[in-house]
Design a protein around this motif. Structure first.
Motif, PDB file in Angstrom:
ATOM      1  N   ASP A  56     -14.552  28.818 -81.425  1.00 19.60           N
ATOM      2  CA  ASP A  56     -15.850  28.574 -80.789  1.00 19.60           C
ATOM      3  C   ASP A  56     -16.338  29.859 -80.150  1.00 19.60           C
ATOM      4  OD1 ASP A  56     -18.057  27.157 -80.054  1.00 19.60           O
ATOM      5  OD2 ASP A  56     -17.075  25.965 -78.490  1.00 19.60           O
ATOM      6  N   GLU A  57     -17.653  30.001 -80.077  1.00 18.48           N
ATOM      7  CA  GLU A  57     -18.279  31.200 -79.514  1.00 18.48           C
ATOM      8  C   GLU A  57     -19.311  30.772 -78.489  1.00 18.48           C
ATOM      9  OE1 GLU A  57     -21.131  34.662 -81.339  1.00 18.48           O
ATOM     10  OE2 GLU A  57     -19.398  34.043 -82.535  1.00 18.48           O
ATOM     11  N   ILE A  58     -19.156  31.268 -77.260  1.00 22.67           N
ATOM     12  CA  ILE A  58     -20.061  30.874 -76.176  1.00 22.67           C
ATOM     13  C   ILE A  58     -20.762  32.120 -75.636  1.00 22.67           C
ATOM     14  CG2 ILE A  58     -20.232  29.882 -73.865  1.00 22.67           C
ATOM     15  CD1 ILE A  58     -17.259  28.995 -75.946  1.00 22.67           C
ATOM     16  N   HIS A  59     -22.078  32.179 -75.836  1.00 23.89           N
ATOM     17  CA  HIS A  59     -22.853  33.291 -75.279  1.00 23.89           C
ATOM     18  C   HIS A  59     -23.154  32.974 -73.815  1.00 23.89           C
ATOM     19  CE1 HIS A  59     -23.586  35.614 -78.958  1.00 23.89           C
ATOM     20  NE2 HIS A  59     -23.440  34.441 -79.548  1.00 23.89           N
ATOM     21  N   LEU A  60     -22.784  33.896 -72.954  1.00 26.05           N
ATOM     22  CA  LEU A  60     -22.954  33.682 -71.517  1.00 26.05           C
ATOM     23  C   LEU A  60     -24.374  33.996 -71.078  1.00 26.05           C
ATOM     24  CD1 LEU A  60     -19.587  35.343 -70.505  1.00 26.05           C
ATOM     25  CD2 LEU A  60     -20.114  32.914 -70.325  1.00 26.05           C
ATOM     26  N   PRO A  61     -24.858  33.316 -70.029  1.00 31.22           N
ATOM     27  CA  PRO A  61     -26.212  33.613 -69.526  1.00 31.22           C
ATOM     28  C   PRO A  61     -26.273  34.991 -68.869  1.00 31.22           C
ATOM     29  CG  PRO A  61     -25.100  32.035 -68.087  1.00 31.22           C
ATOM     30  CD  PRO A  61     -24.207  32.228 -69.281  1.00 31.22           C
ATOM     31  N   THR A  62     -27.477  35.477 -68.702  1.00 32.62           N
ATOM     32  CA  THR A  62     -27.677  36.761 -68.030  1.00 32.62           C
ATOM     33  C   THR A  62     -27.089  36.695 -66.621  1.00 32.62           C
ATOM     34  OG1 THR A  62     -29.716  37.111 -69.264  1.00 32.62           O
ATOM     35  CG2 THR A  62     -29.411  38.430 -67.269  1.00 32.62           C
ATOM     36  N   PRO A  63     -26.281  37.686 -66.235  1.00 28.15           N
ATOM     37  CA  PRO A  63     -25.666  37.650 -64.900  1.00 28.15           C
ATOM     38  C   PRO A  63     -26.715  37.657 -63.788  1.00 28.15           C
ATOM     39  CG  PRO A  63     -24.687  39.351 -66.272  1.00 28.15           C
ATOM     40  CD  PRO A  63     -25.880  38.862 -67.004  1.00 28.15           C
TER      41      PRO A  63
END
Length: 198
Positions: A56-63
């Motif tokens: 699975d690949e999870i793109h993180l939100p902008t810090p």
């Protein structure tokens, strides 16, 4: 002979591997020393980390850096503490994204302004923590146990694209306790950060 050395073996090997040997230093003037030191210290080709297969690949939100900018360095030092009791409460995606970005990612951007202003050759991105010989050999794995909107498991943090890659399922309580040298309280963490030297 390393009888003079007070550090551990790893720091000794790093020191010896990145220094200019004493038989050369006495014949170098300042400019020659800087040129040789720069050449020896720069990794022209940075080896890629071997990446495990992931499911699975999870793109993180902008810090969100505003929360971190509003605390002083002194307050950060003062509020640091060690805990042996955890509640396994959910951690938000925004908080995790900010922590990972500030601690382990390329916070300086694609290029440092002072490098280009002073016509210094730029070999690669730099993260927020120092690295021996600029090799950037530390990778970060997360063991996520209680997280809002994310299935528990073991994840690899990919700093260039600021994303998580799931590489394994969540380990059992007994395995976590064993891996943490029988520190049984560690099984109740929400998220564990594991730094791996490559």
């Amino acid at each position: 002979e390393k009888t003079y050395w007070k550090g551990d073996p790893i720091s000794y090997f790093t020191h010896m591997g990145t220094r200019i040997h004493k038989e050369n230093t006495h014949i170098l003037n300042t400019t020659e020393f800087i040129d040789q030191f720069t050449t020896l210290s720069c990794a022209v080709t940075i080896p890629q980390n071997e990446l495990l297969e992931y499911s699975d690949e999870i793109h993180l939100p902008t810090p969100n850096l505003e929360k971190l900018k509003n605390i002083s360095l002194f307050d950060s030092f003062k509020s640091r503490k060690t805990s042996r009791q955890f509640r396994r409460e959910n951690v938000s995606m925004d908080d995790l994204s900010s922590i990972l970005y500030c601690c382990f990612s390329y916070i300086h951007g694609q290029e440092w302004a002072d490098f280009s202003e002073n016509n210094i050759k730029f070999f690669g991105k730099r993260r927020s923590f120092p690295s021996a010989a600029a090799m950037e050999g530390t990778t970060v794995y997360l063991m996520i146990r209680s997280f809002s909107g994310l299935t528990p498991g073991v994840f690899f943090y990919e700093p260039k694209q600021h994303k998580l890659l799931k590489v394994n399922e969540e380990p059992s309580d007994s395995l976590i306790t064993s891996l943490m040298a029988d520190q049984f309280w560690s099984k109740d963490i929400s998220i564990g950060f594991f730094l791996v030297a490559n």
